[in-house]
Design a protein around this motif. Structure first.
Motif, PDB file in Angstrom:
ATOM      1  N   LEU A  13       0.822  -1.205   0.000  1.00  0.00           N
ATOM      2  CA  LEU A  13       0.000   0.000   0.000  1.00  0.00           C
ATOM      3  C   LEU A  13       0.856   1.255   0.000  1.00  0.00           C
ATOM      4  O   LEU A  13       1.922   1.301   0.621  1.00  0.00           O
ATOM      5  N   HIS A  57      -2.205   5.909   1.840  1.00  0.00           N
ATOM      6  CA  HIS A  57      -3.410   5.133   2.125  1.00  0.00           C
ATOM      7  C   HIS A  57      -3.354   4.472   3.494  1.00  0.00           C
ATOM      8  O   HIS A  57      -4.302   3.781   3.881  1.00  0.00           O
ATOM      9  N   SER A 102      -6.792  -1.060  -2.137  1.00  0.00           N
ATOM     10  CA  SER A 102      -7.758   0.037  -2.170  1.00  0.00           C
ATOM     11  C   SER A 102      -9.142  -0.567  -2.326  1.00  0.00           C
ATOM     12  O   SER A 102      -9.394  -1.320  -3.273  1.00  0.00           O
ATOM     13  N   ALA A 154      -8.815   2.326   1.988  1.00  0.00           N
ATOM     14  CA  ALA A 154      -7.916   1.187   1.832  1.00  0.00           C
ATOM     15  C   ALA A 154      -7.960   0.343   3.090  1.00  0.00           C
ATOM     16  O   ALA A 154      -8.331   0.815   4.169  1.00  0.00           O
TER      17      ALA A 154
END
Length: 852
Positions: free
Chosen positions: A707, A711, A722, A769
């Motif tokens: 990630l 996020h 996500s 996310a």
């Protein structure tokens, strides 16, 4: 950043820019190139070439007649069925003998021949004159959607009920027709019974030479040429060189459509860009409908500049001559020369006789009425002020229609920066691969000589046919439609009505008008055009099917026609990008990234312009074809389908961290297949979905990746996904499963749906996310992205039988629409509108749909 992006930035940086114009935010200043700078060269594009070669010619638009059907003798499942539809007039009466055209869908296997369709007046029971063509077939060869041309007018703002009857017990006889096409040497002659039109493919001057029929014809008008004046003042015309093609695109007892294509050429043999003209003739009518498309296929330089584009008609000389032009505030009339130019959406210029022109703040329809002795002639324009600049000039012996009028003062002066991009130093600038289309109608035998209000209204707001949503849903041709009355559906319809009103307000506030802009919206990041992000036309088409409200139909058609012309790439030095849908960007096709220097219209196409850009959609174009049979939109859809199948799909090697790239492109591939039943598009969809199915992680149920710290609250080294991107991918897998029934797709949907439940919050719905184990990040976000998540969850509930998926999806939907309607951009409600009706229809599977 990938190498093609770096090359794009380098190429743009080397281009000297004109001075920047002020924008609301200093950060978002935009700069355009001056007239002397034509931007990139073909060599710039070819240096980054993928060496792609198209695998086949793009399929043509086809209207299938009975002779084209593969199994006309096969007995379908429908014996004798009927559907009651409403023909609704608008604003002014439609003549009782006028043709009304609409697409009508059928279930797979129901009908195999067009002669098994008839349309009757519901009140009298009498059959109406009908012409039918199949727009597309199901895989078994049965008719999926047919374009019905029915001679059935409607009173103003009134309903007339029609009954569509179909089945193998029905035998509709072919109608006799006065409509004839004859070819003799270099001449093509169309006789409608009311007028005769003669055309020459070696010297094409639309709409042709128009005369009365018979042995002693009287000339009513004569096309004098479609003329493009280049940057240096040289005139190039549609008759300067022979057409590349002139062909019958559709033919029947009630109408005939000819398609002409060729370059603009000078007497010295110079050629520049091209025109595609469609002429529609109707049996027993003096009308000629003309659709003119200009395509910039000049590929030596990125930009081409011209001074004007005009269509001239020569009219018979007569001592008794008068004309009226509609200004939007009453008629401009006289017996001498008249000229009206709509320079901007709220600024027009009149000139009566030889006097000085005067400006007025009105919006004209572009309608004209001319009296030639005892012979009247009428003309009407589709979206005249909306697609400014436009002009009409009438004088004895001539009618001039300025599709792009010669500028007396550079138009960019005084315009807000986002409207300046196609105007440069008194010229019109178009970018390679861009097109635009104008639609107009001539009536050479009108019943009266007054301003053509009925003709103009029929062009601008035609009668439309409303088909019952329950029948539409039963056919499976369109996205699933909610059919059960419920509180949730009522709330949805109220939201859709408010959203469309906000769309119109936003359009007017931002002056989202003009010949390259109409149908789109502006405002994201204070500089980008939306390029109809999240397929607003599809949302409007579906809401029209649910509600029958024509405002949704009008907006849908405007949006999808803009997408087909401007947002798709029609020509480029590297053929890989032809058919690509450009992301939201400056000038629709310029810089699209959030932070790029310089912020300009010049732009070397790269991955942001190909189908894996996460901003590719085709459902609206498919809807348009199946509901209206619009050939301009269908040609664009075919270009997009070919691009996805042969260029983008083979280039997909990894899922990476942008799941929506596969999600949107696979939904576009499914839409291309829905509109065509071309097995190559289905095979392309299989190949697109094969990658996520092959890389699916059964341990987590998703496709995890590292990630971005943005996020995860700044933390690095975390793995997850996500959530809304996941939802888009799952919608693509759902569409794939609908078409194929692949059991592997159910496994992936089930596993990912279980993950969605792990990262679900009763208070906040879904986060932006989440980790692979479902742990949440950025949970404080509003539920604005829920509508890209819950649709696939509802489908997972349907195919797995897991009611928990349906109940959580229902909660998410209700949370979303419990919020006040405060949409700052059309993008925000397009997120909500794209698949929510589909989700509502699936939630009808709940024993009590009102309870989550």
């Amino acid at each position: 950043m990938n190498p093609s992006t770096l090359l794009m930035l380098g190429a743009c940086t080397l281009v000297p820019l004109a001075s920047a114009f002020a924008n609301p935010s200093e950060e978002n200043r935009i700069a355009y190139l001056p007239l002397a700078n034509k931007g990139l060269r073909a060599a710039d594009a070819l240096a980054a070439s993928s060496k792609f070669t198209p695998k086949r010619p793009r399929p043509p638009v086809r209207y299938l007649s009975e002779a084209d059907l593969p199994h006309p003798d096969r007995e379908g499942s429908a014996a004798r069925e009927s559907v009651l539809v409403q023909l609704k007039g608008r604003s002014t009466p439609t003549p009782k003998d006028a043709l009304v055209s609409f697409g009508f869908p059928f279930k797979q296997g129901a009908l195999y021949r067009l002669s098994g369709i008839r349309v009757v007046d519901a009140e009298s029971g009498k059959p109406l004159p009908l012409q039918a063509h199949a727009l597309t077939l199901w895989g078994d060869g049965s008719i999926k959607s047919a374009l019905l041309n029915v001679r059935a007018g409607a009173a103003a703002q009134a309903e007339r009920e029609l009954k569509i009857e179909f089945g193998h017990e029905i035998r509709q006889k072919a109608a006799a027709s006065a409509l004839q096409l004859q070819k003799s040497g270099d001449l093509w002659r169309v006789d409608t019974g009311k007028i005769t039109v003669t055309l020459s493919p070696s010297a094409f001057t639309p709409p042709g030479r128009v005369t009365t029929p018979g042995k002693r014809p009287t000339e009513l008008a004569r096309g004098a040429g479609l003329t493009l004046t280049d940057e240096n003042g040289k005139e190039l015309s549609s008759h300067g060189a022979p057409l590349d093609s002139l062909q019958v695109e559709r033919s029947g007892a009630l109408d005939l459509v000819l398609r002409a294509e060729g370059p603009f050429a000078s007497g010295e043999g110079e050629k520049q860009m091209r025109q595609i003209t469609r002429l529609r003739f109707q049996e027993g009518s003096g009308q000629v409908e003309m659709t003119l498309t200009l395509v910039n296929d000049a590929l030596a330089r990125e930009f081409t500049d011209i001074r004007s584009l005009v269509l001239d008609l020569a009219l018979p000389a007569t001592p008794q001559w008068s004309a009226k032009l509609d200004t939007g505030a009453g008629p401009l009339s006289g017996t001498g020369p008249l000229r009206l130019t709509q320079w901007e959406d709220t600024r027009q210029e009149w000139q009566n006789g030889e006097g000085a022109p005067a400006e007025h703040p009105h919006r004209a329809t572009g309608a004209a009425a001319i009296q030639l002795g005892k012979q009247p002639l009428q003309f009407a324009f589709k979206d005249f002020w909306q697609r400014w600049p436009k002009g009409v000039e009438a004088r004895p012996g001539q009618l001039r229609i300025a599709l792009l009028p010669a500028q007396t003062t550079p138009l960019e002066k005084g315009l807000p920066v986002h409207l300046q991009f196609p105007f440069v130093e008194g010229h019109y600038r178009t970018k390679w691969g861009t097109s635009f289309t104008e639609r107009l109608v001539f009536d050479f035998t009108p019943e009266n000589a007054d301003l053509p209000s009925a003709l103009s209204a029929a062009v601008q707001t035609p009668a439309h046919v409303v088909i019952p949503p329950a029948y539409l849903a039963s056919t499976g041709v369109f996205a699933s439609l909610p059919t059960r009355p419920s509180e949730r559906l009522s709330r949805w319809n109220a939201y859709a009505d408010a959203a469309v009103q906000r769309f119109i307000e936003h359009r007017d506030e931002n002056r989202a008008t003009g010949y390259l802009n109409w149908g789109d919206w502006f405002g994201e990041r204070e500089r980008n055009w939306g390029n109809n992000e999240y397929d607003i036309p599809h949302s409007f088409f579906i809401q029209y099917l649910i509600s029958g409200d024509p405002k949704f139909l009008d907006l849908a058609q405007a949006g999808v026609r803009h997408q087909a012309d401007v947002d798709l790439i029609h020509a480029y030095p590297d053929p890989f990008y032809i058919g690509g849908n450009v992301q939201h960007s400056i000038g629709h096709s310029g810089i699209s990234y959030q932070k790029v220097i310089p912020k300009t219209w010049t732009y070397l196409y790269d991955g942001a312009s190909a189908a894996l850009n996460g901003h590719t959609w085709a459902d609206g174009m498919a809807d348009c074809w199946l509901l209206t049979g619009d050939p301009v939109v269908m040609e664009a859809l075919l270009a997009a389908g070919e691009h996805i199948r042969w260029a983008a799909t083979p280039s997909l090697k990894s899922m990476g961290n942008h799941h929506r790239s596969v999600g949107w492109s696979s939904q576009a591939a499914a839409a291309s297949y829905r509109a065509t039943s071309d097995p190559e598009y289905l095979e392309g969809l299989r190949q697109l979905i094969a990658l996520p199915l092959g890389q699916w992680d059964p341990q987590t149920g998703i496709w995890p990746y590292p990630l971005h710290p943005g996020h995860t609250g700044g933390r690095e080294g975390l793995v997850g996904a996500s959530v809304y991107n996941m939802g888009i991918l799952l919608m693509g897998i759902s569409k794939y499963h609908e078409l194929t029934g692949d059991p592997q797709a159910i496994k992936a949907l089930d596993g990912a749906a279980a993950w969605l439940l792990k990262c679900w919050s009763e208070e906040r719905a879904w986060p932006y996310a989440a980790l692979a184990d479902g742990k949440l990040f950025r949970t404080g976000l509003s539920p604005g992205l829920n509508p890209l998540i819950y649709p696939a969850l509802t489908y997972a509930g349907k195919v797995t039988g897991n009611e928990a998926y349906l109940r959580v999806a229902a909660k998410a939907l209700d949370i979303t629409f419990a919020q006040p309607i405060d949409e700052k951009l059309p993008k925000n409600f397009s997120i909500k509108m794209y698949a929510t009706p589909w989700a509502i229809s699936l939630l009808e599977l709940l024993p009590n749909p009102e309870l989550p």
